[in-house]
Enzyme design. Structure first.
Site, PDB file in Angstrom:
ATOM      1  N   GLU A   1       0.858  -1.188   0.000  1.00 60.93           N
ATOM      2  CA  GLU A   1       0.000   0.000   0.000  1.00 60.93           C
ATOM      3  C   GLU A   1       0.888   1.230   0.000  1.00 60.93           C
ATOM      4  O   GLU A   1       1.948   1.220   0.620  1.00 60.93           O
ATOM      5  CB  GLU A   1      -0.856   0.069   1.281  1.00 60.93           C
ATOM      6  CG  GLU A   1      -1.932  -0.968   1.382  1.00 60.93           C
ATOM      7  CD  GLU A   1      -1.757  -1.829   2.618  1.00 60.93           C
ATOM      8  OE1 GLU A   1      -0.863  -1.520   3.435  1.00 60.93           O
ATOM      9  OE2 GLU A   1      -2.497  -2.810   2.747  1.00 60.93           O
TER      10      GLU A   1
ATOM     11  N   TYR B   1       7.579   2.169  -7.736  1.00 60.23           N
ATOM     12  CA  TYR B   1       6.949   0.845  -7.816  1.00 60.23           C
ATOM     13  C   TYR B   1       6.514   0.531  -9.244  1.00 60.23           C
ATOM     14  O   TYR B   1       6.652  -0.609  -9.705  1.00 60.23           O
ATOM     15  CB  TYR B   1       5.749   0.758  -6.868  1.00 60.23           C
ATOM     16  CG  TYR B   1       6.107   1.018  -5.420  1.00 60.23           C
ATOM     17  CD1 TYR B   1       7.253   0.457  -4.855  1.00 60.23           C
ATOM     18  CD2 TYR B   1       5.327   1.829  -4.615  1.00 60.23           C
ATOM     19  CE1 TYR B   1       7.596   0.703  -3.537  1.00 60.23           C
ATOM     20  CE2 TYR B   1       5.658   2.080  -3.290  1.00 60.23           C
ATOM     21  CZ  TYR B   1       6.796   1.522  -2.763  1.00 60.23           C
ATOM     22  OH  TYR B   1       7.132   1.766  -1.468  1.00 60.23           O
TER      23      TYR B   1
HETATM   24  C1  LIG Z   1      10.441   6.593  -2.247  1.00 56.32           C
HETATM   25  C2  LIG Z   1      11.939   6.397  -1.884  1.00 56.32           C
HETATM   26  C3  LIG Z   1      12.084   5.068  -1.148  1.00 56.32           C
HETATM   27  C4  LIG Z   1      12.760   6.382  -3.187  1.00 56.32           C
HETATM   28  O1  LIG Z   1      14.121   6.091  -2.851  1.00 56.32           O
HETATM   29  P1  LIG Z   1      15.356   6.465  -3.819  1.00 56.32           P
HETATM   30  O2  LIG Z   1      16.490   5.594  -3.451  1.00 56.32           O
HETATM   31  O3  LIG Z   1      15.553   7.933  -3.818  1.00 56.32           O
HETATM   32  O4  LIG Z   1      14.768   6.033  -5.253  1.00 56.32           O
HETATM   33  P2  LIG Z   1      15.644   5.679  -6.570  1.00 56.32           P
HETATM   34  O5  LIG Z   1      16.767   6.650  -6.676  1.00 56.32           O
HETATM   35  O6  LIG Z   1      15.963   4.237  -6.556  1.00 56.32           O
HETATM   36  O7  LIG Z   1      14.582   6.017  -7.708  1.00 56.32           O
HETATM   37  C5  LIG Z   1      14.007   5.016  -8.528  1.00 56.32           C
HETATM   38  C6  LIG Z   1      12.808   5.611  -9.250  1.00 56.32           C
HETATM   39  O8  LIG Z   1      11.819   6.017  -8.293  1.00 56.32           O
HETATM   40  C7  LIG Z   1      11.149   7.237  -8.762  1.00 56.32           C
HETATM   41  N1  LIG Z   1      11.469   8.338  -7.852  1.00 56.32           N
HETATM   42  C8  LIG Z   1      12.276   8.298  -6.744  1.00 56.32           C
HETATM   43  N2  LIG Z   1      12.283   9.497  -6.123  1.00 56.32           N
HETATM   44  C9  LIG Z   1      11.476  10.309  -6.860  1.00 56.32           C
HETATM   45  C10 LIG Z   1      11.066  11.670  -6.718  1.00 56.32           C
HETATM   46  N3  LIG Z   1      11.491  12.443  -5.699  1.00 56.32           N
HETATM   47  N4  LIG Z   1      10.202  12.173  -7.633  1.00 56.32           N
HETATM   48  C11 LIG Z   1       9.745  11.426  -8.652  1.00 56.32           C
HETATM   49  N5  LIG Z   1      10.113  10.112  -8.838  1.00 56.32           N
HETATM   50  C12 LIG Z   1      10.954   9.569  -7.951  1.00 56.32           C
HETATM   51  C13 LIG Z   1      11.715   7.504 -10.134  1.00 56.32           C
HETATM   52  O9  LIG Z   1      10.914   6.799 -11.060  1.00 56.32           O
HETATM   53  C14 LIG Z   1      13.101   6.874 -10.032  1.00 56.32           C
HETATM   54  O10 LIG Z   1      13.651   6.537 -11.267  1.00 56.32           O
HETATM   55  P3  LIG Z   1      14.539   7.645 -12.073  1.00 56.32           P
HETATM   56  O11 LIG Z   1      15.588   8.097 -11.105  1.00 56.32           O
HETATM   57  O12 LIG Z   1      15.052   6.846 -13.237  1.00 56.32           O
HETATM   58  O13 LIG Z   1      13.587   8.739 -12.433  1.00 56.32           O
HETATM   59  C15 LIG Z   1      12.447   7.582  -1.004  1.00 56.32           C
HETATM   60  O14 LIG Z   1      12.069   8.800  -1.607  1.00 56.32           O
HETATM   61  C16 LIG Z   1      11.940   7.564   0.419  1.00 56.32           C
HETATM   62  O15 LIG Z   1      12.514   6.930   1.313  1.00 56.32           O
HETATM   63  N6  LIG Z   1      10.819   8.255   0.663  1.00 56.32           N
HETATM   64  C17 LIG Z   1      10.255   8.374   2.020  1.00 56.32           C
HETATM   65  C18 LIG Z   1       9.668   7.067   2.483  1.00 56.32           C
HETATM   66  C19 LIG Z   1       8.556   6.575   1.584  1.00 56.32           C
HETATM   67  O16 LIG Z   1       7.705   7.341   1.122  1.00 56.32           O
HETATM   68  N7  LIG Z   1       8.538   5.254   1.336  1.00 56.32           N
HETATM   69  C20 LIG Z   1       7.521   4.608   0.569  1.00 56.32           C
HETATM   70  C21 LIG Z   1       6.374   4.279   1.466  1.00 56.32           C
HETATM   71  S1  LIG Z   1       5.160   3.282   0.631  1.00 56.32           S
END
Ligand SMILES: CC(C)(COP(=O)(O)OP(=O)(O)OC[C@H]1O[C@@H](n2cnc3c(N)ncnc32)[C@H](O)[C@@H]1OP(=O)(O)O)[C@@H](O)C(=O)NCCC(=O)NCCS
Length: 154
Positions: A111, A123
């Site tokens: 979720e 995702y």
């Molecule tokens: C969501 C989260 C886990 C992403 O982690 P991350 O290591 O920065 O993500 P990645 O660098 O592996 O990014 C992979 C893809 O995710 C998407 N993405 C990640 N951050 C993004 C942002 N700020 N805005 C838009 N797309 C994003 C993109 O599609 C990205 O691919 P791209 O870099 O080729 O565009 C991180 O922002 C986080 O910890 N957020 C807070 C906690 C949270 O919301 N967790 C999910 C709860 S369900």
């Protein structure tokens, strides 16, 4: 062609172990309104599929997936705010899905807050499909959850 940015240097993904717990609890605190505590994380050691990302000896993120029979339920995905946009979450999910397939899981589901565009994009890129919504699932603020599932076999 698949776009796949290099993940920061010496990043590795390994099963979550005791040495990761304090840092992961701090990341939970930085990321969520109702963070998992170190004790809650410790409960998951050796169960399900909990994986941690390490970069230059530092714990920078994790994915947690509880398993029931051949079903996987992702409970946590978080990357340290100062380590984002380097492909760490993508690498964590890739390793999780590989291990889920090895264990012959039928699917992995989760979720996510409807407004969490970064996570939904992450995702979708990893092959999860929106399969439904749960109305008002989240509090503070109240918000719908989007259910997303990655099917692993027919
Ligand atoms: C969501 C989260 C886990 C992403 O982690 P991350 O290591 O920065 O993500 P990645 O660098 O592996 O990014 C992979 C893809 O995710 C998407 N993405 C990640 N951050 C993004 C942002 N700020 N805005 C838009 N797309 C994003 C993109 O599609 C990205 O691919 P791209 O870099 O080729 O565009 C991180 O922002 C986080 O910890 N957020 C807070 C906690 C949270 O919301 N967790 C999910 C709860 S369900």
């Amino acid at each position: 062609m698949r776009r796949d940015r290099k993940t920061g240097g010496d990043m590795t993904v390994v099963p979550m172990q005791e040495r990761h717990l304090a840092a992961l609890a701090a990341i939970e605190q930085a990321c969520f309104h109702a963070p998992w505590s170190e004790a809650m994380l410790r409960e998951e050691l050796g169960k399900g599929l909990f994986l941690a990302a390490e970069q230059a000896g530092r714990t920078v993120g994790y994915v947690g997936c509880q398993t029931v029979l051949d079903e996987g339920y992702i409970t946590n995905v978080a990357v340290s705010p100062d380590a984002r946009r380097q492909g760490i979450a993508r690498a964590l999910l890739r390793e999780l899905l590989a291990r889920a397939a090895e264990r012959a899981l039928a699917f992995v589901t989760l979720e996510v807050r409807a407004s969490n565009a970064p996570a939904i994009a992450l995702y979708a890129q990893a092959g999860f499909e929106p399969v439904g919504t749960r109305r008002n699932f989240y509090t503070a603020p109240t918000e719908d959850a989007v259910l997303m599932t990655r099917f692993l076999k027919e």
